[in-house]
Design a protein around this motif. Structure first.
Motif, short mmCIF file in Angstrom:
data_model
loop_
_atom_site.label_atom_id
_atom_site.label_comp_id
_atom_site.label_asym_id
_atom_site.label_seq_id
_atom_site.Cartn_x
_atom_site.Cartn_y
_atom_site.Cartn_z
N GLU A 154 0.81 -1.22 0.00
CA GLU A 154 0.00 0.00 0.00
C GLU A 154 0.84 1.27 0.00
OE1 GLU A 154 -3.19 0.03 -0.49
OE2 GLU A 154 -3.28 -2.17 -0.49
N THR B 258 -10.72 -5.92 -1.38
CA THR B 258 -10.12 -4.71 -0.82
C THR B 258 -11.04 -3.51 -1.03
OG1 THR B 258 -8.90 -4.25 -2.87
CG2 THR B 258 -7.77 -5.54 -1.18
N SER C 274 -7.53 0.96 -1.28
CA SER C 274 -6.35 0.13 -1.51
C SER C 274 -5.63 0.54 -2.78
CB SER C 274 -6.73 -1.34 -1.59
OG SER C 274 -5.64 -2.12 -2.02
N ARG D 16 -2.26 -3.33 4.00
CA ARG D 16 -3.34 -3.97 3.26
C ARG D 16 -4.46 -4.39 4.22
NH1 ARG D 16 -3.48 -6.59 -1.58
NH2 ARG D 16 -2.50 -4.66 -2.28
#
Length: 779
Positions: A352, A417, A421, A503
């Protein structure tokens, strides 16, 4: 792909010459082929060159992302450019820059990747070299060939270019995707299977089944235990990892004070309000990494980060009141660095974040810092460059969408996600629609995109959002700390350091709480199936279950191990593996290239179930092998000085672990019992196979769709069949939309995979540069 058959490889100088010439032709966006075909004329998305050392050198140029209707034209244009270059004097200054860059690269690879650098020439020398070792010594024993090449004049290089490429025989291969063939494949495959069954009859089928059964039995004959017992397994304490010395400066001191000679050296320099983490190694090079958090970027703008990163090293730059073309920027980078890249942070353990990396010789340390500053604050978001990048990235989308394995992961990211993200925002399934709209806006209201990119850059490049990693022989660096004053001069350094999102913090609700979700995605471009199942796992490396889980996954994933035997050994899949993702608190099962994903899934489940219930006995040699593979993975991850230093940074800064964590966890791994393995398999791995505790994603050939849905339905998975377009996300970007996101007109996006009567060449809704209207896919 255009392939040439070049000179004999018995002259090491010619081998080095061809490598330098390939860098000159297609080594970067400033090189001739890349600059003309990709940047200016936008006929391809990349020109990738490679060579193989055979008795005759074999050189290939792969032109990617070419429009189907322009394949012959692009080939002709490629050959035309080569002929034109050979007909006039070569740019000798740039050629010599390429030679110097190759010399630096050779020195760097000898230190950074010794196994690859030395092993390949040794193998080639064994196959093709002189028996007395003279060709091997000339190839890797010194750098004198580069000195000789620098003395070549323009005519020497033009002659080689002409004889090796323009006048040399070549073969061209065209790759054309076909929607028509994809549509006929299903009925042809069904007809083939039916015809084959009829041809064999019941007796023939039974005979083949008996033959397969016999082959399986022969393949599964165990190695005699007395043979295995001859090999002693060393203890984990016998493994000696490469050691580095850590020092901290600025905001990094908050992690704790250190006492060592390198820290003392750093302390003698003037401190700065910047997070700098030093790893001291014995090296002739300095590796600089700047870590940027992405939390500061508004979620609606995060898909633009793909364009931002693509342009970071190839944008014009303002210096001393004048504008420097992007070609000269790239040539300057190549002249002063060994390598440079910008990417998401998977390699440093956090996908990330964004990482900017430069590798330079130690004496270029200050120059590298100046480059980072100029790239961050002096680069210009040029409209033509942004347009070219957007077009190139769009042209790559169809090829990416034809990869079944990548698309199963892409779909999981889109579902598992949140929009925050980075992996989701820069996903192919976001780019497929988002970049089309960016392209439209660049034509109608370009300042909107340019201002948004400036907003992104201003947010990212603040001292409070930067973490710096320096890997080098710190004793050789001049002012290791205060040299970074160049970067932060004139910036606000009073703000506290931003935390880094992970994440785990950017999972969607379905990703954080998997269960009850299953998607089957038919793809005309593939002829098998790819499966990905995700469930919950440990979310911290400090979780006491980690050692047992490491052994359990290593045991299951072993070559010729339980999963291999149950799936690959029986022809149910090309590969089957279980992975743990501590950064997202998940565990996954991947089945790669399977003729029947359901059967491979059932076979994998049976393997785990049999171990958990005690039906399958865990062989002590297999367990020893699993532990040895864990040790090997740690060693491979730290097989060079720089990789060991980066691993130290990951442990301490990214994962908040002690720097000696490998030694700690390997001691725990060695103590794991069979009962602990069964327990962790039952509690963590077995839920992968339960419909209400996992999310299932399968990409498959259309001919497999019904069978796959029915098969997983019988296992409790309520599968939904969806096209790839269903998972695309525009992040609220509408045609004519400004920063406020207001819709200023109708905008739709068309994906050919959902148009049944479409006879276009691209079965996955390929990029069409003449497309004037988009149409939203409706479900």
């Amino acid at each position: 792909m255009v392939s040439f058959f070049g000179p004999k490889r018995d002259d090491s100088q010619l081998c080095h010459a061809i490598v330098c010439l390939l860098r000159y032709l297609a080594g970067s966006s400033a090189s001739v082929l890349e600059n003309v075909l990709v940047e200016k004329e936008q006929l391809a998305t990349a020109v990738i060159c490679d060579y193989e050392s055979r008795p005759t050198m074999f050189v290939s140029f792969n032109l990617t992302g070419v429009s189907t209707e322009k394949l012959e034209h692009v080939e002709a244009r490629f050959l035309e450019i080569l002929s034109g270059m050979a007909a006039k004097p070569i740019d000798l200054d740039y050629m010599r820059d390429c030679i110097k860059a190759e010399r630096r690269q050779a020195k760097f690879l000898a230190e950074e990747s010794p196994a690859k650098f030395f092993s390949e020439p040794v193998v080639n020398d064994f196959l093709f070299g002189n028996r007395d070792g003279t060709t091997l010594e000339a190839r890797i024993g010194n750098l004198r060939d580069y000195d000789a090449l620098e003395a070549w004049n323009a005519s020497d290089w033009s002659y080689r270019l002409r004889s090796w490429f323009v006048e040399a025989p070549h073969v061209t291969m065209f790759g054309r995707p076909s929607a028509k063939i994809a549509k006929t494949f299903k009925r042809e495959e069904e007809a083939r299977v039916s015809s084959r069954k009829k041809e064999l009859g019941e007796a023939g089928l039974q005979k083949l089944e008996n033959k397969l059964t016999a082959a399986k039995a022969e393949n599964e004959v165990e190695i005699p235990k007395e043979v295995l017992e001859r090999f002693e397994v060393p203890g984990t304490r016998s493994i000696r990892f490469i050691t580095t010395i850590t020092a901290r400066s600025g905001a990094a001191r908050a992690m704790g004070l250190l006492e060592n000679p390198i820290q003392e050296l750093v302390d003698k320099d003037n401190d700065l309000p910047l997070f700098i983490h030093f790893e001291h190694t014995q090296s002739n090079f300095a590796n600089l990494t700047v870590v940027l958090g992405t939390e500061v970027v508004p979620i609606a703008l995060r898909p633009l980060l793909s364009i931002y990163m693509e342009n970071f090293f190839s944008s014009p730059m303002r210096q001393d009141g004048t504008i420097v073309d992007f070609e000269k920027v790239i040539m300057g980078l190549e002249r002063e660095t060994v390598g440079y890249e910008i990417d998401a942070g998977q390699r440093i353990g956090n996908s990330e974040v964004i990482t900017i990396k430069l590798q330079v010789e130690v004496e270029k340390y200050q120059s590298a810092i100046l480059w980072i500053k100029n790239l961050m604050f002096s680069s210009i978001f040029d409209l033509e460059r942004i347009k070219a990048t957007t077009t190139r990235m769009l042209a790559d989308v169809p090829e990416e969408k034809r990869n079944g394995s990548n698309m199963s992961s892409a779909v999981e990211l889109m579902v598992g996600t949140a929009p925050s993200s980075l992996g989701r925002a820069c996903n192919t399934l976001t780019s497929a629609v988002y970049l089309k709209r960016v392209r439209r806006i660049l034509e109608r209201d370009p300042e909107t995109i340019l201002e948004q990119l400036k907003q992104i850059n201003a947010a990212l490049c603040q001292p409070s959002n930067l973490r710096v990693l320096v890997i080098a022989n710190i004793q050789k660096l001049y002012h290791p700390v205060s040299s970074w004053q160049t970067l932060i001069e004139g910036l606000d350094t009073t703000m506290p350091l931003n935390p880094l999102d992970t994440r785990l913090s950017r999972l969607s609700n379905s990703g954080a709480n998997p269960g009850g979700m299953a998607y089957i995605v038919p793809m005309p471009s593939i002829d098998s199936s790819f499966l990905l199942v995700v469930s919950q796992g440990p979310s911290s490396f400090k979780d006491p279950v980690i050692p047992a889980l490491m052994v359990a996954t290593a045991y299951l994933n072993a070559v010729e191990g339980p999963l291999w035997t149950a799936t690959r050994g029986t022809g149910l899949a090309y590969g089957t593996n279980i992975y743990q993702h501590v950064d997202s608190g998940q565990i996954s099962l991947s089945i790669y290239r399977s003729p029947d994903a359901t059967k491979a899934f059932i076979a994998s489940k049976q393997v785990v179930h049999d171990v958990v219930c005690g039906k399958a006995v865990m062989d002590k040699f297999a367990l020893e092998g699993a532990i040895s593979s864990i040790v090997l993975n740690f060693a491979n991850a730290e097989d060079t000085m720089s990789s060991a230093a980066q691993s130290s940074f990951i442990r301490q800064v990214i994962r908040d672990l002690p720097r000696n964590w490998p030694e700690i966890v390997l001691e725990l791994v060695r103590k794991v019992t069979a009962e602990e393995i069964r327990k962790v398999m039952g509690e963590v791995i077995l839920p992968l196979f339960e419909a209400m505790k996992s999310n299932l994603f399968v990409t498959c050939a259309p001919v497999m769709e019904k069978k796959t849905v029915m098969g997983f339905g019988e296992l409790g998975f309520k599968s939904e069949v969806k096209p790839l377009a269903f998972f695309q996300d525009d992040y609220g970007l509408k045609m004519g939309a400004g920063v406020d996101g207001e819709e200023a007109g109708d905008d739709t996006d068309r994906d050919d995979e959902d148009v049944e009567d479409d006879e276009s060449e691209d079965p996955e809704g390929g990029y069409d540069e003449h497309e004037d209207e988009d149409s939203e896919t409706s479900e």
